[in-house]
Design a protein around this motif. Structure first.
Motif, PDB file in Angstrom:
ATOM      1  N   LYS A  41       3.072  18.437  20.191  1.00  0.00           N
ATOM      2  CA  LYS A  41       1.951  18.764  21.053  1.00  0.00           C
ATOM      3  C   LYS A  41       1.774  20.275  21.122  1.00  0.00           C
ATOM      4  CE  LYS A  41       0.278  18.093  25.778  1.00  0.00           C
ATOM      5  NZ  LYS A  41       0.579  17.455  27.081  1.00  0.00           N
ATOM      6  N   LEU A  42       0.745  20.759  20.454  1.00  0.00           N
ATOM      7  CA  LEU A  42       0.419  22.174  20.503  1.00  0.00           C
ATOM      8  C   LEU A  42      -0.615  22.411  21.598  1.00  0.00           C
ATOM      9  CD1 LEU A  42      -0.038  23.047  16.704  1.00  0.00           C
ATOM     10  CD2 LEU A  42       2.029  23.125  18.083  1.00  0.00           C
TER      11      LEU A  42
ATOM     12  N   LEU B 236      -9.604  16.654  14.460  1.00  0.00           N
ATOM     13  CA  LEU B 236      -8.716  17.279  13.487  1.00  0.00           C
ATOM     14  C   LEU B 236      -7.376  16.566  13.439  1.00  0.00           C
ATOM     15  CD1 LEU B 236      -9.545  20.902  14.565  1.00  0.00           C
ATOM     16  CD2 LEU B 236      -9.861  20.072  12.244  1.00  0.00           C
TER      17      LEU B 236
ATOM     18  N   LYS C 254      -5.806  27.416  32.995  1.00  0.00           N
ATOM     19  CA  LYS C 254      -5.320  26.907  31.724  1.00  0.00           C
ATOM     20  C   LYS C 254      -3.904  27.392  31.469  1.00  0.00           C
ATOM     21  CE  LYS C 254      -9.864  26.759  29.507  1.00  0.00           C
ATOM     22  NZ  LYS C 254      -9.900  25.369  29.003  1.00  0.00           N
TER      23      LYS C 254
ATOM     24  N   PRO D 231      -8.234  24.650  11.288  1.00  0.00           N
ATOM     25  CA  PRO D 231      -7.400  25.842  11.501  1.00  0.00           C
ATOM     26  C   PRO D 231      -6.352  25.982  10.393  1.00  0.00           C
ATOM     27  CG  PRO D 231      -7.597  24.547  13.527  1.00  0.00           C
ATOM     28  CD  PRO D 231      -8.147  23.709  12.416  1.00  0.00           C
TER      29      PRO D 231
ATOM     30  N   PHE E 290      -3.369  25.041  22.708  1.00  0.00           N
ATOM     31  CA  PHE E 290      -4.148  26.109  22.089  1.00  0.00           C
ATOM     32  C   PHE E 290      -4.863  26.971  23.124  1.00  0.00           C
ATOM     33  CE2 PHE E 290      -4.305  25.505  17.502  1.00  0.00           C
ATOM     34  CZ  PHE E 290      -3.767  24.240  17.349  1.00  0.00           C
ATOM     35  N   GLY E 291      -5.038  28.243  22.777  1.00  0.00           N
ATOM     36  CA  GLY E 291      -5.965  29.086  23.501  1.00  0.00           C
ATOM     37  C   GLY E 291      -7.380  28.743  23.060  1.00  0.00           C
ATOM     38  N   GLN E 292      -8.354  29.335  23.726  1.00  0.00           N
ATOM     39  CA  GLN E 292      -9.756  29.039  23.431  1.00  0.00           C
ATOM     40  C   GLN E 292     -10.208  29.624  22.101  1.00  0.00           C
ATOM     41  OE1 GLN E 292     -10.839  26.342  25.292  1.00  0.00           O
ATOM     42  NE2 GLN E 292     -12.768  27.416  25.522  1.00  0.00           N
TER      43      GLN E 292
ATOM     44  N   PRO F 118     -16.803  22.824  21.759  1.00  0.00           N
ATOM     45  CA  PRO F 118     -17.062  24.211  22.173  1.00  0.00           C
ATOM     46  C   PRO F 118     -16.599  24.496  23.600  1.00  0.00           C
ATOM     47  CG  PRO F 118     -18.969  23.288  21.049  1.00  0.00           C
ATOM     48  CD  PRO F 118     -18.015  22.152  21.280  1.00  0.00           C
ATOM     49  N   GLY F 119     -16.694  23.531  24.476  1.00  0.00           N
ATOM     50  CA  GLY F 119     -16.351  23.772  25.870  1.00  0.00           C
ATOM     51  C   GLY F 119     -14.865  23.703  26.170  1.00  0.00           C
ATOM     52  N   GLN F 120     -14.184  22.746  25.571  1.00  0.00           N
ATOM     53  CA  GLN F 120     -12.767  22.511  25.870  1.00  0.00           C
ATOM     54  C   GLN F 120     -11.817  23.049  24.811  1.00  0.00           C
ATOM     55  OE1 GLN F 120     -11.694  21.222  28.791  1.00  0.00           O
ATOM     56  NE2 GLN F 120     -13.851  21.270  29.367  1.00  0.00           N
ATOM     57  N   GLY F 121     -12.332  23.462  23.674  1.00  0.00           N
ATOM     58  CA  GLY F 121     -11.458  23.948  22.615  1.00  0.00           C
ATOM     59  C   GLY F 121     -10.695  22.803  21.963  1.00  0.00           C
ATOM     60  N   LEU F 122      -9.500  23.120  21.479  1.00  0.00           N
ATOM     61  CA  LEU F 122      -8.657  22.130  20.808  1.00  0.00           C
ATOM     62  C   LEU F 122      -7.763  21.447  21.824  1.00  0.00           C
ATOM     63  CD1 LEU F 122      -7.843  24.177  17.683  1.00  0.00           C
ATOM     64  CD2 LEU F 122      -7.973  21.698  17.567  1.00  0.00           C
TER      65      LEU F 122
ATOM     66  N   LEU G 175      -6.926  31.528  16.757  1.00  0.00           N
ATOM     67  CA  LEU G 175      -6.414  30.673  17.826  1.00  0.00           C
ATOM     68  C   LEU G 175      -4.912  30.882  17.974  1.00  0.00           C
ATOM     69  CD1 LEU G 175      -8.275  27.756  16.261  1.00  0.00           C
ATOM     70  CD2 LEU G 175      -8.628  28.188  18.667  1.00  0.00           C
TER      71      LEU G 175
ATOM     72  N   PHE H 119      -5.037  18.183  22.445  1.00  0.00           N
ATOM     73  CA  PHE H 119      -4.115  17.260  21.806  1.00  0.00           C
ATOM     74  C   PHE H 119      -4.421  15.821  22.216  1.00  0.00           C
ATOM     75  CE2 PHE H 119      -0.171  15.821  20.043  1.00  0.00           C
ATOM     76  CZ  PHE H 119       0.376  14.931  20.944  1.00  0.00           C
TER      77      PHE H 119
ATOM     78  N   TYR I  32      -6.209  16.009  17.118  1.00  0.00           N
ATOM     79  CA  TYR I  32      -6.791  16.890  18.118  1.00  0.00           C
ATOM     80  C   TYR I  32      -8.301  16.686  18.162  1.00  0.00           C
ATOM     81  CZ  TYR I  32      -2.369  19.402  18.201  1.00  0.00           C
ATOM     82  OH  TYR I  32      -1.046  19.722  18.342  1.00  0.00           O
TER      83      TYR I  32
ATOM     84  N   LEU J 282     -15.380  17.644  16.844  1.00  0.00           N
ATOM     85  CA  LEU J 282     -14.665  17.724  15.570  1.00  0.00           C
ATOM     86  C   LEU J 282     -13.268  17.167  15.823  1.00  0.00           C
ATOM     87  CD1 LEU J 282     -14.621  18.788  12.611  1.00  0.00           C
ATOM     88  CD2 LEU J 282     -13.647  20.909  13.530  1.00  0.00           C
TER      89      LEU J 282
ATOM     90  N   GLN K 101     -11.725  18.856  19.052  1.00  0.00           N
ATOM     91  CA  GLN K 101     -12.197  20.222  19.258  1.00  0.00           C
ATOM     92  C   GLN K 101     -13.661  20.199  19.669  1.00  0.00           C
ATOM     93  OE1 GLN K 101     -12.140  22.963  15.864  1.00  0.00           O
ATOM     94  NE2 GLN K 101     -11.746  24.672  17.249  1.00  0.00           N
TER      95      GLN K 101
END
Lengths: 112, 112
Positions: free
Chosen positions: B99-100, A90, B2, B44, B102-104, A39-43, B88, A45, A35, A88, A37
């Motif tokens: 494939k997870l 992950l 989203k 996480p 995620f929320g923000q 700040p703008g798009q989050g996590l 999260l 896949f 993944y 980041l 990560q």
């Protein structure tokens, strides 16, 4: 029981270079996912490998690639780095891919 | 729009309060629902994992899934300053096993 290990923890690269990140999953886990990560798009896949085969792929350009070895260790490669690749990264592992995923601490990549 | 929506907060509560964290989603194919906690500069950490609708309790944490409303919740009882982190939600359908989505993430601060 050792967790998911990602190396290196930090990287600074220049635009246009390529980078390889490594992930060692929990012993016995055959599914490894990656993944990004930010700040703008989050996590988001990137892809999943299961028993050395790519099983799923996210919506990232072809510059992002990965592979999994017979011992389940995985690497991801980013070629022709762009400033926007700073993030980041992950890695997460699971025994089958159906149950919960355990994440590593990540590799923080900075592209300058 | 989203696939998974989560209020980023921040949410600030006094120690001992009950915390309610929520996510809504649009994809009715999601079958597996997770809550992760992420501390600064860490990966996480899986808190709760549920399949389909219903409730699941683990210590001070309770996860609820309402598939008819496409709404999931995490409750934290007797909140502690050590619960201060980003929470999260994540979910996946039964076919895309690795494939997870995620929320923000919601940033929670528990004040002593």
């Amino acid at each position: 029981k050792a967790g998911v290990t990602q190396t290196p923890r930090y990287l600074i690269k220049t635009r246009g270079q390529q980078v390889t990140l490594s992930c060692s999953p929990i012993s016995g886990h055959r599914s490894v996912s990656w993944y990004q990560q930010t700040p703008g798009q989050g996590l988001q896949f990137l892809f999943e490998y299961f028993s050395e085969t790519q099983r799923n792929k996210g919506n990232f350009p072809g510059r992002f690639s990965g592979r999994q070895f017979s011992n389940s260790r995985s690497e991801m490669n980013v070629s022709t780095l762009e400033l926007g690749d700073s993030a980041l990264y992950l890695c997460a592992s699971s025994s089958t891919g159906v149950d919960g995923y355990t994440f590593g601490s990540g590799t923080r990549l900075t592209v300058v | 729009q989203k696939e998974v929506e989560q209020d980023p907060g921040p949410l600030s509560v006094p120690e001992g309060a009950i915390v309610s964290l929520n996510c809504t989603y649009s994809n009715s194919a999601f079958q597996y629902f997770m809550w992760y906690r992420q501390y600064s500069r860490k990966g996480p950490e899986l808190l709760m994992y549920t399949y389909s609708s219903g409730n699941k309790e683990d210590g001070r944490f309770t996860a609820q899934v309402d598939k008819s409303s496409k709404y999931i919740s995490l409750f934290i009882r007797d909140s502690q300053p050590s619960d201060s982190a980003t929470y999260l939600c994540a979910m996946k359908n039964s076919s895309n096993t690795g494939k997870l989505i995620f929320g923000q993430g919601t940033t929670l601060q528990v004040k002593p």
